[in-house]
Scaffold this motif. Sequence first.
Motif, PDB file in Angstrom:
ATOM      1  N   GLU C 205       0.820  -1.228   0.000  1.00  0.00           N
ATOM      2  CA  GLU C 205       0.000   0.000   0.000  1.00  0.00           C
ATOM      3  C   GLU C 205       0.850   1.272   0.000  1.00  0.00           C
ATOM      4  O   GLU C 205       0.349   2.337  -0.339  1.00  0.00           O
ATOM      5  CB  GLU C 205      -0.916  -0.001   1.220  1.00  0.00           C
ATOM      6  N   THR C 206       2.111   1.180   0.411  1.00  0.00           N
ATOM      7  CA  THR C 206       2.938   2.397   0.431  1.00  0.00           C
ATOM      8  C   THR C 206       3.193   2.914  -0.975  1.00  0.00           C
ATOM      9  O   THR C 206       3.553   4.072  -1.154  1.00  0.00           O
ATOM     10  CB  THR C 206       4.298   2.156   1.120  1.00  0.00           C
ATOM     11  N   SER C 209       0.195   6.074  -3.072  1.00  0.00           N
ATOM     12  CA  SER C 209       0.287   7.524  -3.291  1.00  0.00           C
ATOM     13  C   SER C 209       1.653   7.917  -3.838  1.00  0.00           C
ATOM     14  O   SER C 209       1.797   8.921  -4.508  1.00  0.00           O
ATOM     15  CB  SER C 209       0.003   8.292  -1.995  1.00  0.00           C
ATOM     16  N   ARG C 210       2.661   7.107  -3.526  1.00  0.00           N
ATOM     17  CA  ARG C 210       4.021   7.480  -3.902  1.00  0.00           C
ATOM     18  C   ARG C 210       4.335   7.147  -5.348  1.00  0.00           C
ATOM     19  O   ARG C 210       4.969   7.928  -6.053  1.00  0.00           O
ATOM     20  CB  ARG C 210       5.012   6.753  -2.981  1.00  0.00           C
ATOM     21  N   GLU C 211       3.917   5.996  -5.830  1.00  0.00           N
ATOM     22  CA  GLU C 211       4.338   5.567  -7.164  1.00  0.00           C
ATOM     23  C   GLU C 211       3.171   5.282  -8.099  1.00  0.00           C
ATOM     24  O   GLU C 211       3.146   5.749  -9.235  1.00  0.00           O
ATOM     25  CB  GLU C 211       5.234   4.320  -7.048  1.00  0.00           C
ATOM     26  N   PRO C 214       0.776   8.453  -9.173  1.00  0.00           N
ATOM     27  CA  PRO C 214       1.458   9.308 -10.169  1.00  0.00           C
ATOM     28  C   PRO C 214       1.702   8.602 -11.503  1.00  0.00           C
ATOM     29  O   PRO C 214       1.531   9.206 -12.562  1.00  0.00           O
ATOM     30  CB  PRO C 214       2.776   9.667  -9.470  1.00  0.00           C
ATOM     31  N   ASN C 243      -5.680   7.092  -0.821  1.00  0.00           N
ATOM     32  CA  ASN C 243      -4.291   7.252  -1.240  1.00  0.00           C
ATOM     33  C   ASN C 243      -4.077   7.217  -2.749  1.00  0.00           C
ATOM     34  O   ASN C 243      -3.065   7.688  -3.238  1.00  0.00           O
ATOM     35  CB  ASN C 243      -3.415   6.183  -0.568  1.00  0.00           C
ATOM     36  N   GLU C 246      -6.990  10.693  -5.042  1.00  0.00           N
ATOM     37  CA  GLU C 246      -6.758  12.141  -5.072  1.00  0.00           C
ATOM     38  C   GLU C 246      -5.788  12.515  -6.201  1.00  0.00           C
ATOM     39  O   GLU C 246      -5.946  13.532  -6.866  1.00  0.00           O
ATOM     40  CB  GLU C 246      -6.214  12.628  -3.734  1.00  0.00           C
ATOM     41  N   THR C 247      -4.792  11.679  -6.425  1.00  0.00           N
ATOM     42  CA  THR C 247      -3.825  11.953  -7.487  1.00  0.00           C
ATOM     43  C   THR C 247      -4.253  11.345  -8.824  1.00  0.00           C
ATOM     44  O   THR C 247      -4.152  11.988  -9.864  1.00  0.00           O
ATOM     45  CB  THR C 247      -2.434  11.401  -7.098  1.00  0.00           C
TER      46      THR C 247
END
Lengths: 315, 315, 315
Positions: C205-206, C209-211, C214, C243, C246-247
């Motif tokens: 799950e990390t 939002s990080r990879e 985007p 997570n 939103e992006t």
Amino acid sequence: MFERFQIEVLATTDAATSELEEHQKLRASDWHGRMIPTFRPDAVVNIQPGFAEQIRLLSQVSGVDVSDYRTYLTALEQRRRFFKELGATATDHAAQSAYTARLSAHEADAIFQRALKDEASAEDARRFTGHMLIELARMSVEDGLVMQIHIGSSRDHNPDLLTRFGRDMGADIPTSSEFTHNFKPLLDLFGRDPRLSLILFNLDETTYSRELAPLAGHYPALRLGPPWWFFDSILGMRRYFANVVETAGIYNTAGFNDDTRAYPSIPARHDVWRRVSADWLAGLVVEGIVDEEDAHEMSIDLAYRLAKRSYKLEG
Amino acid sequence: MFERFQIEVLATTDAATSELEEHQKLRASDWHGRMIPTFRPDAVVNIQPGFAEQIRLLSQVSGVDVSDYRTYLTALEQRRRFFKELGATATDHAAQSAYTARLSAHEADAIFQRALKDEASAEDARRFTGHMLIELARMSVEDGLVMQIHIGSSRDHNPDLLTRFGRDMGADIPTSSEFTHNFKPLLDLFGRDPRLSLILFNLDETTYSRELAPLAGHYPALRLGPPWWFFDSILGMRRYFANVVETAGIYNTAGFNDDTRAYPSIPARHDVWRRVSADWLAGLVVEGIVDEEDAHEMSIDLAYRLAKRSYKLEG
Amino acid sequence: MFERFQIEVLATTDAATSELEEHQKLRASDWHGRMIPTFRPDAVVNIQPGFAEQIRLLSQVSGVDVSDYRTYLTALEQRRRFFKELGATATDHAAQSAYTARLSAHEADAIFQRALKDEASAEDARRFTGHMLIELARMSVEDGLVMQIHIGSSRDHNPDLLTRFGRDMGADIPTSSEFTHNFKPLLDLFGRDPRLSLILFNLDETTYSRELAPLAGHYPALRLGPPWWFFDSILGMRRYFANVVETAGIYNTAGFNDDTRAYPSIPARHDVWRRVSADWLAGLVVEGIVDEEDAHEMSIDLAYRLAKRSYKLEG
């Protein structure tokens, strides 16, 4: 304070080489609270400056002439028996990484000999700790001491503090951890052994839902300790409930204990846990996921019974 | 717009080799808004194609004949003085990783010479940037410029965009970051230096509670910048408050600034921050964690005073 | 159950070497529900014990004499055509890591030959899978089959289960994943190709939002699959919405499908998704971020239309 706080059991953590004089005095006194030692062998397991001196101390207090890996294990087993006699039900180990991997007795001895001569490399130290975590789990299977492991702290981060006050004086900063691969060698051997109760604490919340909850859900020996250190906090606890429990359930956790050094903080810390866990359970009731009766039982388990059972304090 | 938005200070970011003509013109004009440059030396620090040309440019604008590592440092220091004269209070650095490690002057020069001949390897580039972050922190300690570091973007991910439009045209994708080990060499030297204000931005939210909040809580020089880029958003801000502030507190953060390229978006972006921070504070009041009076002061700090103080704009 | 559950399409996953007898029987029967196969070539792509036997099977069912890398590709393409004829619209691939990197045909053949002789190393296997993910994406571009990739499971973690019951019997534990670098070689070639629909599932799950958000926001070919496995749960879905969306927005996701092995669980699993997504949308309406009309359309997209479109089931 022990009585005023209605403490049933208070466990200290003590070096493997400790004579436990205070515990002996307490036992001999007319005070009958249950204050027990915990076997913490870090200084004789993690190879770092001063290791040889620690091993000399181990020889001395154990009465075992520690000259090689075999006698080293014998001395550790002797110390564990001594701790058990004085009431210990658990051990406690700290390692920066969760790396475990079995060495042959021959390799273990070779590293041990280098360490005694202060010639061990950082890689030696890493491999030795990774091996000894397995060996100490084996001892726990045999003598029944609950095994606690604290993973993920990079200790003594601030060189100023280290130089002025020495080791373990603060400035410990968390690091990321990995359990799925690192813990496999230990779990391969003992993860399904009903005699082992292995309680794991860690400082990398990303492993909660990804690794720890699935592992604790699968391996009966593994229980997750409560949120530790920086995460022994309102939001830390909420994240723990949100990320651990949906997969692992509460009965694969060890409930709550805290490792404060500040005696007067004990009631407040337990109170925070009780309130946060009750608030979390109330949310589950409101959402219709848990009924009120179960929530009531679960709140007692989380606050009291799970810790008592996980640490084998029911006797 | 500057007046209509009631902007007190607007900082541009400018290449280390910039003559800052617009800033000079502004100063000479009868417009007296505070618009200041920021020293951004990425192009003369991160070794990549075109580096030698950048260094020739640096020579030219600094008036220092840059032929080796020593004259390179002198030229950088000259440029920083020039930027300060035109009002700069801060620098800005971007690196993919937070890696820092000191090189000897000899090693630094050897890499610098290879870079001038376009013979530096990727490993050279990584080590040089890791060294220069420390060297630039040292300069900040000496000249008082606030140091901003942006970590974790893998730039120019889309080869099509890169080929057609060149570098820094978009498709930058975050990567995971590590600070506990990587930042230690820099923090060892300057983390406790009261002259340094180091503001850190990053794109890996997992480091908030695990590494950044504990580090910022410990090292006085370190302040956490507001949620950056993809996380300069409602939920990004909420996660920042939830994961950073319980450990680090708001006074180890730099409050809010934004790095928009779109002038008209400035009020909206600050408005989002003000609303999300006020909403978060209101929650703390409702939960009884912060009282209303403190929350009011904290809301002003978060919206205004912390940024002003962190960027040394109070003079 | 198919009718009672109002299922429009049910896709099985089938080994690349399967003759799809049941699908053939169904087609010949007078039952006209849309039950279609999915091409799952893991056993003939991931080099592990028994690989040579799998390739012999592939030769046999494809009618292609697979003796080298070139004929191997031909056989795979033949099987894909066969699956398509029986209604398949998608493929499915599982790999522990998202590593992709192109090999030359010469290198790929060398590894393939070693694998046939059971002489391939773990590194060979890793590189071959990393290459074949790209090659299979190329085939998807050509034949239009939607490509699903499941990343991040460490399979058969429990050696006891493995020994007693064989592979793929459970005890699969998630691991951390990396996409920004690992997926770049594949995205470089096909990330912007309108013919490709690449649906990605993962267990870390990390990376949301990080990879992943985007990347999915940037590359048109990439769509994020719904939360998978341990995260196909109420909180897992909530974290996914918080997570990812939103992006990336919902239109870079594939909506919902589930991969249950338990037929009767299908309605309940879709129901959980519909409720959690409706609850999330209701929150956006209450907060004034989405208006009610849009939320209504989005709820249908999330529950139904996005999956149908992403899997090319509209025909």
